[in-house]
Design an enzyme around this catalytic site. Sequence first.
Site, PDB file in Angstrom:
ATOM      1  N   LYS A 129       1.051  -0.939   0.033  1.00  0.00           N
ATOM      2  CA  LYS A 129      -0.433   0.192  -0.497  1.00  0.00           C
ATOM      3  C   LYS A 129       0.477   1.085   0.508  1.00  0.00           C
ATOM      4  O   LYS A 129       1.722   1.316   0.731  1.00  0.00           O
ATOM      5  CB  LYS A 129      -1.070   0.239   0.798  1.00  0.00           C
TER       6      LYS A 129
HETATM    7  N1  GLU Z   1      -7.154   0.490  -2.697  1.00  0.00           N
HETATM    8  C1  GLU Z   1      -8.317  -0.685  -2.977  1.00  0.00           C
HETATM    9  C2  GLU Z   1      -7.912  -1.894  -1.778  1.00  0.00           C
HETATM   10  O1  GLU Z   1      -7.877  -1.524  -0.545  1.00  0.00           O
HETATM   11  C3  GLU Z   1      -7.699  -1.757  -4.204  1.00  0.00           C
HETATM   12  C4  GLU Z   1      -5.810  -2.209  -4.555  1.00  0.00           C
HETATM   13  C5  GLU Z   1      -5.722  -2.841  -5.967  1.00  0.00           C
HETATM   14  O2  GLU Z   1      -6.527  -2.770  -6.759  1.00  0.00           O
HETATM   15  O3  GLU Z   1      -4.316  -3.148  -5.802  1.00  0.00           O
HETATM   16  O4  GLU Z   1      -9.087  -3.458  -2.340  1.00  0.00           O
END
Ligand code: GLU
Length: 424
Positions: free
Chosen positions: A114
Amino acid sequence: MSEKLSFVNPTANSPWGTYLSQVDRVVPYLGPLARWVETLKRPKRALIVDVPIEMDDGTIAHFEGYRVQHNMSRGPGKGGVRFHPDVTLEEVMALSAWMTIKTAAVNLPYGGAKGGIRVDPKKLSLQELEKVTRRYTSEIGIIIGPHTDIPAPDVNTNAQIMAWMMDTYSMNVGGTATGVVTGKPLHLGGSLGRVKATGRGVFVTGREAARRLGMDLRGARIAVQGFGNVGSVAAELFAEAGAKIVAVQDHTGTIVNTNGLDLSKLIPIANKEGVVAFKAGGDIVPNEDFWNVACDILIPAALEGQITAERAQKTTAKLVLEGANGPTVPTADDILAERGVLVVPDVICNAGGVTVSYFEWVQDFSSFFWDEDEINVRLDRIMMNALNQIWDTADKHKITLRTATYAVACERILMARQERGLYP
Ligand code: GLU
């Protein structure tokens, strides 16, 4: 984190602390793999970067950016990038760890990562936003890549920001690397169905949970917190299935209508000005009253830590669908379980987004794009298979869906860890 910077000392009531206690709860169900559990309690790698830009008025501003790769035992890191004034390294650590659990829970060949920038994007001009995005991408460019770590949208980031990230990375490596990020615009290697995927996953898992509870969606009363890409899409799909959206809260306030809010009017207004601008369609109430609104289903689709012990006591919902990451603190989880409220946890409930991100990445590599029906059919199948497996695990051990999801996911992650072995 506490003053002594350490992965294993969470700040009280922090998302990282929530995550660590969720991992502790799964240990009794891991058998001999429990030997490896410590690997989940620290990120593999965490990068902090300075993001300096020249603002429109000529001053130089510095923002703090992060990219955390929590685990890569099962594949490249995967997870969004969040732009928010309250982002911290510790928060990003938790969000990256939840990605590890999420990708394993739905069995995608990814680890978890992240990123975030501590910035209020609403205070930036479009040009400043582009500069922040590009400089951040360049700084984290040493650890991201189509085969190592693939960012995506999250809170306050979108397809345009992904296009800038893809372009910046591509310029630096000297080519066009569409597979370095997902959630891109459609004509730049994006995938059909990606924008609505997270909300759709919330609906698919929620519909199945309601069916198993014997709850009829027709006439079911739903309260939604957070009305962005996740909350508004889920609300729309539930309304199409006959449910009534009785309360919505966003950053502008809370609106309630016990007869059901008219989403065809609310959504366009909310997208521009926030839900409170739809005064004519319901009553504006103090934010804390959102948690008292009589409802059958509660969908937290905003930020972490929203369902506290006190709010868990108050809610009349029978079913909680976690569209957000980490919305429920552990004490609240216990209260909900004691009160017989079923929680479909974030790490399965909102996994629709990363699942279609995976489809996007696969399509980019094969340069062959699928139609939307194919995407939705595959998405629904993956979500349903994962949910059914988790449900069986929960029934077998008489544990919550959250602990069952962790049991299924952690077994996959730690099995991969064990099979790969320790290097050197
Ligand atoms: N931000 C989204 C999540 O928390 C998607 C992450 C992604 O598609 O890699 O799952």
